[in-house]
Design an enzyme around this catalytic site. Sequence first.
Site, short mmCIF file in Angstrom:
data_model
loop_
_atom_site.label_atom_id
_atom_site.label_comp_id
_atom_site.label_asym_id
_atom_site.label_seq_id
_atom_site.Cartn_x
_atom_site.Cartn_y
_atom_site.Cartn_z
N GLY A 271 0.77 -1.24 0.00
CA GLY A 271 0.00 0.00 0.00
C GLY A 271 0.80 1.29 0.00
N GLU B 214 4.52 3.78 5.81
CA GLU B 214 3.30 2.96 5.79
C GLU B 214 2.17 3.76 5.14
OE1 GLU B 214 1.73 0.34 5.61
OE2 GLU B 214 1.52 -0.58 7.58
N ASP B 215 1.20 3.05 4.59
CA ASP B 215 0.08 3.73 3.95
C ASP B 215 -0.93 4.26 4.98
OD1 ASP B 215 -0.77 1.18 4.67
OD2 ASP B 215 -1.69 0.71 2.73
N ASP C 255 -4.46 1.89 11.18
CA ASP C 255 -5.86 1.64 11.53
C ASP C 255 -5.88 1.22 13.01
OD1 ASP C 255 -8.63 1.23 10.68
OD2 ASP C 255 -8.22 -0.90 10.74
N LYS D 71 -6.10 6.72 11.34
CA LYS D 71 -7.48 6.73 11.85
C LYS D 71 -7.43 6.69 13.38
CE LYS D 71 -9.40 3.83 8.12
NZ LYS D 71 -9.93 2.47 7.85
N PHE E 63 -13.58 3.10 5.59
CA PHE E 63 -12.70 2.40 4.65
C PHE E 63 -12.35 3.31 3.47
CE2 PHE E 63 -11.57 -0.43 1.20
CZ PHE E 63 -10.68 -1.28 1.84
N VAL E 64 -11.06 3.42 3.20
CA VAL E 64 -10.60 4.25 2.08
C VAL E 64 -9.82 3.43 1.07
CG1 VAL E 64 -10.54 6.40 3.41
CG2 VAL E 64 -8.52 4.92 3.37
N ASP F 268 -5.93 -0.46 -1.56
CA ASP F 268 -6.81 -1.25 -2.43
C ASP F 268 -8.10 -1.65 -1.75
OD1 ASP F 268 -5.52 -3.14 -0.64
OD2 ASP F 268 -6.40 -4.69 -1.90
P1 5GP Z 1 -3.68 -2.00 11.26
O1 5GP Z 1 -2.76 -3.13 11.59
O2 5GP Z 1 -3.17 -0.66 11.66
O3 5GP Z 1 -5.07 -2.26 11.75
O4 5GP Z 1 -3.89 -2.03 9.70
C1 5GP Z 1 -2.96 -1.60 8.81
C2 5GP Z 1 -3.20 -2.18 7.44
O5 5GP Z 1 -4.59 -2.50 7.21
C3 5GP Z 1 -2.83 -1.15 6.41
O6 5GP Z 1 -1.48 -1.26 6.06
C4 5GP Z 1 -3.77 -1.49 5.27
O7 5GP Z 1 -3.20 -2.50 4.48
C5 5GP Z 1 -5.01 -2.05 5.95
N1 5GP Z 1 -6.05 -1.02 6.10
C6 5GP Z 1 -6.49 -0.47 7.25
N2 5GP Z 1 -7.45 0.43 7.02
C7 5GP Z 1 -7.65 0.45 5.69
C8 5GP Z 1 -8.53 1.19 4.82
O8 5GP Z 1 -9.36 2.03 5.22
N3 5GP Z 1 -8.42 0.94 3.49
C9 5GP Z 1 -7.54 0.03 2.98
N4 5GP Z 1 -7.53 -0.13 1.66
N5 5GP Z 1 -6.70 -0.69 3.76
C10 5GP Z 1 -6.76 -0.47 5.10
#
Ligand code: 5GP
Length: 175
Positions: free
Chosen positions: A46, A100-101, A104, A132, A153-154, A160
Site C-alpha cells: 500500500g 506505511e500507507d 488503523d 485513523k 474504509f478508504v 486497495d
Molecule cells: P492495522 O494493523 O493498523 O489495523 O492495519 C494496517 C493495514 O490495514 C494497512 O497497512 C492497510 O493495508 C489495511 N487497512 C487499514 N485500514 C484500511 C482502509 O481504510 N483501506 C484500505 N484499503 N486498507 C486499510
Amino acid sequence: MITIRDKNFVPLIEADAIQARIQELAKQINQEYAGKQPLLVVVLNGAFLFAADLAKHLTIPCEITFLRVSSYKGTESTGQLKEILGLTESITGRDLIVIEDIVDTGKTLHDIYNQLQTHNPTSVAIATLLYKPAALQEPIDLHYVGFEIENKFVLGYGLDYDGLGRNTPDILVLE
Ligand code: 5GP
C-alpha cells in the site's frame, strides 16, 4: 465517484492536497535528518506511491528498502502477530524511517516496530500517509502523519479494495 465490485467510493483527499502535504513532510524530514543518511523501510504494497512521492522530495542522502508483512500468525497463547518478510538489508546501527500507507488498529506497525527493534537500529521513526485515531488499539508513536481521517474504509493512491483501486491519484472513501 468510482465503483469497485459492489461498492461506491467518493473523493476524500484530492491529488493536489496529497502532493502538497507530502512536500511538507519531506521538508520536515530533510530538516530533522540533516547530516544523517536514513534507510527508508517501505511497507508493501500500500505504501508504494506514498514512498515514491516522498522520496522524490528528500534532499538528504537516503537508501530505500522494502518489506512485506505476513497475514496474522500465532497461536492462542502468543496472540496474533504479523511477521516481517523480505527485509534483506542490515538495519543494525541505522536510522530507520518506516513508511506505511495507513494506521488503523496500529497492530501492523506495532509488530513491525518491535521486530525492527530486535536488530538494534540507532532509531526508528514512522511516517504514515493516513491515520485513523478512532480505530487505534495499540499505542504507537507516529512521527510523520499525512492526514488524520475518520474511521471509514478508504482506497486509492496505493490502497486497495480486494486488490483493485491502488492506481488512483486521489484517496476515496466508501460511500
Ligand atoms: P492495522 O494493523 O493498523 O489495523 O492495519 C494496517 C493495514 O490495514 C494497512 O497497512 C492497510 O493495508 C489495511 N487497512 C487499514 N485500514 C484500511 C482502509 O481504510 N483501506 C484500505 N484499503 N486498507 C486499510
